[in-house]
Design a protein around this motif. Structure first.
Motif, PDB file in Angstrom:
ATOM      1  N   TYR A  35       0.834  -1.206   0.000  1.00  0.00           N
ATOM      2  CA  TYR A  35       0.000   0.000   0.000  1.00  0.00           C
ATOM      3  C   TYR A  35       0.869   1.258   0.000  1.00  0.00           C
ATOM      4  N   VAL A  71      -4.168   0.168   8.176  1.00  0.00           N
ATOM      5  CA  VAL A  71      -3.465  -0.770   7.293  1.00  0.00           C
ATOM      6  C   VAL A  71      -3.212  -2.100   7.999  1.00  0.00           C
ATOM      7  N   ILE A  76      -2.928  -5.742   5.663  1.00  0.00           N
ATOM      8  CA  ILE A  76      -1.973  -5.416   4.598  1.00  0.00           C
ATOM      9  C   ILE A  76      -0.575  -5.575   5.166  1.00  0.00           C
ATOM     10  N   VAL A  79       3.916  -1.526   3.291  1.00  0.00           N
ATOM     11  CA  VAL A  79       3.648  -0.180   2.794  1.00  0.00           C
ATOM     12  C   VAL A  79       4.885   0.334   2.085  1.00  0.00           C
ATOM     13  N   TYR A 316      -3.286   1.398  -4.819  1.00  0.00           N
ATOM     14  CA  TYR A 316      -4.053   2.303  -3.970  1.00  0.00           C
ATOM     15  C   TYR A 316      -5.418   1.710  -3.628  1.00  0.00           C
ATOM     16  N   ALA A 318      -5.786  -1.184  -2.285  1.00  0.00           N
ATOM     17  CA  ALA A 318      -5.561  -2.302  -1.366  1.00  0.00           C
ATOM     18  C   ALA A 318      -6.584  -2.367  -0.241  1.00  0.00           C
ATOM     19  N   LYS A 319      -6.866  -1.246   0.409  1.00  0.00           N
ATOM     20  CA  LYS A 319      -7.778  -1.277   1.556  1.00  0.00           C
ATOM     21  C   LYS A 319      -9.186  -1.685   1.124  1.00  0.00           C
TER      22      LYS A 319
END
Length: 328
Positions: A35, A71, A76, A79, A316, A318-319
């Motif tokens: 991320y 995150v 995830i 980063v 971007y 990912a969340k």
């Protein structure tokens, strides 16, 4: 029909959700995602949405924790940090300052969320007053002098605690220079995630808003790749493998799935697709207008990157993608 018609019954394996899931070839999962996060040195209490990238923000250090908390709660695993310094200069000194914005973000993250894999984008364009990815001499980027500054940046980021160095500048020899500098500084254990195959793409436009890194003159076509070229990608990737890269990135992703597959066929290192800002912005704009099913489009696109050969995806989305995957 009088005679027996002979043909294959492919639809047998598509008849129910359960059967389709049993024979599915490609999967996306939270551990696939990296991320991107933008951190700014200018001011405090900053959480500024990027106009061309809805739901993506610039954070000041004092607000970074809330993003990192979300995150990690979503699962995830990694980063990548991009920094916006308070001041810029001709040599991008903020990039290799041990108190620079990315270095601050790395230290905070490793202190509070040590389980997160922290990747440092290693470039100069956010830090130079001219917006190019290296040192300018006579109106052009000086390849070999730029390597000196990129190596200094990588070592500074490793000293701050970065788990992976990700050079994105596309200078010839950048992996070799960074590998040597890391090894000589006692960081031989730190891997390099090379932006080996990075095109001079129009799909980067929103990122340059987010990172405030647009070049003040000219363009980056002398160091980033021509979008018309396919075979060149293999030469670039193979050079970086020989120089000591541990991961290979292809950027952008969706318009270059053919290149992604070519690189996968030639390189045995972990392969990373960068689902870039322009790809993200187009989906968001269409979704906000009600023209597409955002969830379906995003998950299909990410699956296409995995199907083409990516092991990991910088995205971007990912969340949102993880939340949607949990619904299924």
């Amino acid at each position: 029909m009088n005679g027996k018609l002979e043909f294959d019954r492919h639809r047998r394996l598509r008849r129910t959700d359960a059967i389709r899931n049993m024979v599915r070839e490609t999967f996306i999962q939270p551990t696939d995602f990296i991320y991107p996060i933008f951190v700014t040195e200018e001011g405090k209490n900053i959480r500024t949405e990027i106009a061309s990238m809805p739901n993506v923000f610039q954070y000041s250090i004092d607000r970074l924790d809330e993003e990192l908390k979300e995150v990690t709660e979503l699962g995830i695993p990694s980063v990548i940090f991009f920094g916006i310094p308070k001041e810029k200069d001709a040599v991008g000194s903020g990039a290799y300052d041990d108190q620079g914005i990315v270095q601050q973000a790395i230290r905070l993250t490793k202190e509070k969320y040590p389980e997160l894999v922290v990747i440092a984008d290693t470039c100069m364009c956010e830090y130079t007053d001219h917006g190019h990815c290296g040192i300018i001499h006579d109106g052009d980027v000086d390849n070999d002098e730029s390597l000196v500054y990129l190596a200094k940046t990588a070592v500074s980021q490793a000293r701050a605690g970065a788990d992976i160095i990700a050079p994105s500048n596309m200078m010839d020899g950048f992996v070799a220079a960074i590998r040597q500098a890391l090894d000589e500084s006692g960081f031989s254990q730190i891997p390099i995630m090379s932006y080996a195959v990075k095109y001079a793409s129009a799909f980067f436009g929103p990122f340059r808003d987010a990172a405030e890194s647009a070049p003040k003159f000219g363009n980056r076509k002398t160091y980033q790749m021509d979008p018309a070229n396919r075979r060149e990608a293999i030469r670039e990737a193979e050079s970086d493998v020989q120089e000591g890269a541990d991961f290979i990135i292809v950027k952008p992703a969706l318009p270059y799935l053919d290149v992604l597959r070519d690189v996968r066929n030639h390189v045995n290192l972990p392969l990373v697709a960068y689902n870039v800002s322009g790809e993200y912005a187009m989906v968001k704009a269409a979704a906000q207008n009600g023209w597409i099913n955002e969830k379906a489009i995003v998950l299909e696109s990410l699956t296409a990157m995995k199907r083409a050969g990516a092991d990991l995806i910088i995205t971007y989305h990912a969340k949102d993608a993880i939340r949607w995957l949990r619904e299924e």
